[in-house]
Design a protein around this motif. Structure first.
Motif, mmCIF file in Angstrom:
data_model
loop_
_atom_site.group_PDB
_atom_site.id
_atom_site.type_symbol
_atom_site.label_atom_id
_atom_site.label_comp_id
_atom_site.label_asym_id
_atom_site.label_seq_id
_atom_site.Cartn_x
_atom_site.Cartn_y
_atom_site.Cartn_z
ATOM 1 N N ARG A 261 -21.225 0.632 21.071
ATOM 2 C CA ARG A 261 -22.505 0.808 20.385
ATOM 3 C C ARG A 261 -23.443 1.495 21.363
ATOM 4 O O ARG A 261 -24.012 0.848 22.237
ATOM 5 C CB ARG A 261 -23.078 -0.533 19.942
ATOM 6 N N THR B 66 -26.765 2.900 22.552
ATOM 7 C CA THR B 66 -28.180 2.725 22.204
ATOM 8 C C THR B 66 -29.083 3.717 22.918
ATOM 9 O O THR B 66 -30.214 3.925 22.497
ATOM 10 C CB THR B 66 -28.653 1.298 22.545
ATOM 11 N N ARG C 103 -21.678 8.664 20.030
ATOM 12 C CA ARG C 103 -21.177 7.509 19.280
ATOM 13 C C ARG C 103 -20.193 6.683 20.095
ATOM 14 O O ARG C 103 -20.174 5.474 20.016
ATOM 15 C CB ARG C 103 -20.494 7.974 17.999
#
Length: 98
Positions: A77, A79, A71
């Motif tokens: 963010r 991905t 995380r």
């Protein structure tokens, strides 16, 4: 779960994360989390915008660190997340930002 093996066996993992992971304090937060967990190794930005790290410590510590890296810090963010166990003789003394 804990036990003698999970608390004493030293594991080393290489991790590479992609996404919004540079310019959001990812390395700084990774160092702080590693220090809090007692994990050793390093973290660095790569030219392609990803972040790489080597985590070393007891299995329980490394598992918690790897889960956190999925995380990252609040502004990140993630991905893409790749991990690879490494069998190395080197023992890191602390966790550093490169």
């Amino acid at each position: 779960m804990s036990g003698p093996d999970l608390d004493s066996r030293i594991e080393t993992y290489y991790v590479r994360v992609r996404g919004v992971v540079q310019g959001v304090g990812f390395r700084h937060h990774t160092v702080r989390k590693a220090h809090a967990l007692g994990v050793r190794g390093w973290v660095a930005n790569l030219d392609d915008g990803s972040v790489e790290a080597v985590m070393q410590g007891a299995a329980n510590q490394v598992d918690l660190m790897l889960e956190w890296l999925r995380r990252g810090p609040p502004l990140a963010r993630v991905t893409d997340y790749q991990i690879e166990e490494r069998h190395v003789e080197k023992r890191y003394e602390r966790f550093e930002q490169h």
